[in-house]
Design a protein around this motif. Structure first.
Motif, short mmCIF file in Angstrom:
data_model
loop_
_atom_site.label_atom_id
_atom_site.label_comp_id
_atom_site.label_asym_id
_atom_site.label_seq_id
_atom_site.Cartn_x
_atom_site.Cartn_y
_atom_site.Cartn_z
N ALA A 192 8.48 8.93 -41.77
CA ALA A 192 8.27 9.98 -40.76
C ALA A 192 8.77 9.56 -39.38
O ALA A 192 9.24 10.38 -38.60
N LEU A 193 8.65 8.26 -39.10
CA LEU A 193 9.03 7.75 -37.79
C LEU A 193 9.41 6.28 -37.91
O LEU A 193 8.70 5.52 -38.59
N MET A 249 17.01 -7.77 -36.01
CA MET A 249 16.49 -6.41 -36.10
C MET A 249 15.00 -6.47 -36.39
O MET A 249 14.56 -7.15 -37.31
N ARG A 250 14.24 -5.77 -35.58
CA ARG A 250 12.79 -5.72 -35.79
C ARG A 250 12.28 -4.34 -35.41
O ARG A 250 12.89 -3.65 -34.58
N GLY A 251 11.17 -3.94 -36.04
CA GLY A 251 10.63 -2.63 -35.71
C GLY A 251 9.46 -2.25 -36.59
O GLY A 251 8.93 -3.08 -37.35
N ILE A 252 9.09 -0.98 -36.52
CA ILE A 252 7.97 -0.45 -37.29
C ILE A 252 8.39 0.88 -37.92
O ILE A 252 9.27 1.57 -37.40
N GLN A 291 14.43 -2.40 -32.66
CA GLN A 291 15.25 -3.07 -31.66
C GLN A 291 16.31 -3.89 -32.37
O GLN A 291 16.02 -4.58 -33.35
N LEU A 292 17.54 -3.81 -31.87
CA LEU A 292 18.65 -4.59 -32.41
C LEU A 292 19.10 -5.61 -31.39
O LEU A 292 19.27 -5.30 -30.20
N VAL A 334 20.13 -5.57 -25.89
CA VAL A 334 19.20 -5.01 -26.86
C VAL A 334 19.42 -3.51 -26.97
O VAL A 334 19.45 -2.80 -25.96
N ASP A 335 19.58 -3.03 -28.20
CA ASP A 335 19.63 -1.59 -28.48
C ASP A 335 18.28 -1.18 -29.07
O ASP A 335 17.90 -1.66 -30.15
N SER A 336 17.54 -0.31 -28.37
CA SER A 336 16.26 0.20 -28.86
C SER A 336 16.45 1.65 -29.29
O SER A 336 17.01 2.45 -28.53
#
Length: 300
Positions: A21-22, A273-276, A26-27, A64-66
């Motif tokens: 869904a979402l 690359m990290r995120g949720i 961050q790269l 950083v690309d967010s």
């Protein structure tokens, strides 16, 4: 000065068993310009098209690309294509490297702007503890050598001899102390161990993430997409020389085959690359890296 030019394509793909869904990510995959690298171009393509996309430079100078994707999706593809030139100092440029024991004092006193800027890489960080265990191991190996370059090279070779490269021995959450005790790990662990050893002595050392040019077996064609991300270290060798990179995984001083992308205190500062995500079920991750030399051989 030696240099080499490359085209690099890094593709990351996630496929999810259930809709997402979402997602917010961050790269840190864009090359950064510094003394060892010039970035000529870099293009980032993200599918599905992000709902929002922002770019900033972090504390360590990494780009950083967010981005966020705020619609249902069951796959995510990130493609980063870059063209860079890597340069390293010749052996002659390193001949005047200072004594590593004297350099520790110079860094502590912050006699020149470059010294006190480097000093922030002498401290503990999230993945690096400073202990007598690390210091004693490094000191024993480095003691016979005066030049910081020669001493760190000796430690680089010793770590390679003493530690086993084993992809099953550790994971991304394994501590540096655990990897040191079991004497096994991957490039991330080798780099963290050498950083912990040198910082425990008082030297300034940073973590370097990037890529390593690989060569096909004799008589075999070059395979596209089979290269990998890599990690090594950079050691501050004084104001005159600056930073010199070493690769403990391969027991070498980094050359033009090493393509540095991002710099930090340890892996946590520069994970690519990290995120949720919200939803997704069980993801399947696929990563492809292709490092294509654009010149036939390094130039002097």
């Amino acid at each position: 000065m030696k240099s080499a030019e490359y085209q690099i394509v890094h593709e990351t793909s996630y496929r999810y068993s259930e809709p997402v869904a979402l997602c917010q990510n961050q790269l840190r995959m864009r090359p950064r310009n510094h003394s060892h690298l010039v970035c000529h171009s870099c293009e980032v393509a993200i599918t599905p098209t992000p709902t929002s996309l922002h770019q900033h430079t972090d504390y360590f100078g990494n780009v950083v690309d967010s981005f966020s994707i705020e619609s249902l999706h069951q796959s995510l593809q990130v493609r980063v294509a870059s063209r860079v030139t890597v340069s390293i100092p010749s052996d002659e440029n390193l001949s005047g490297a200072p004594d590593w024991r004297e350099l520790i004092g110079v860094i502590r006193r912050g006699e020149q702007p470059a010294d006190w800027l480097a000093s922030e890489y002498t401290f503990a960080s999230r993945r690096i503890e400073l202990t007598d265990m690390f210091a004693d191991y490094a000191r024993k190996v480095m003691q016979p050598h005066a030049s910081v370059v020669d001493a760190v090279q000796a430690l680089t070779v010793q770590i390679n001899n003493d530690f086993r490269y084993d992809t099953q021995a550790t994971d991304v959450n394994t501590s540096t102390e655990e990897a040191f005790i079991q004497k096994a790990g991957v490039c991330q662990d080798f780099a963290h161990i050498q950083i912990a050893c040198l910082r425990s002595l008082g030297l300034a050392v940073r973590y370097v993430s990037g890529y390593l040019r690989t060569y096909p077996p004799p008589g075999k064609p070059r395979l596209v997409g089979c290269d990998e991300s890599h990690a090594w270290i950079g050691v501050y060798a004084g104001e005159k020389i600056g930073w010199v990179d070493f690769d403990p995984t391969n027991a070498v001083r980094a050359g033009t085959d090493h393509i540095p992308m991002c710099l930090g205190r340890d892996y946590d500062d520069i994970s690519p690359m990290r995120g949720i995500v919200m939803g997704g079920g069980k993801p399947i991750l696929k990563v492809s890296v292709d490092v294509l030399p654009l010149d036939s051989s390094p130039t002097a």
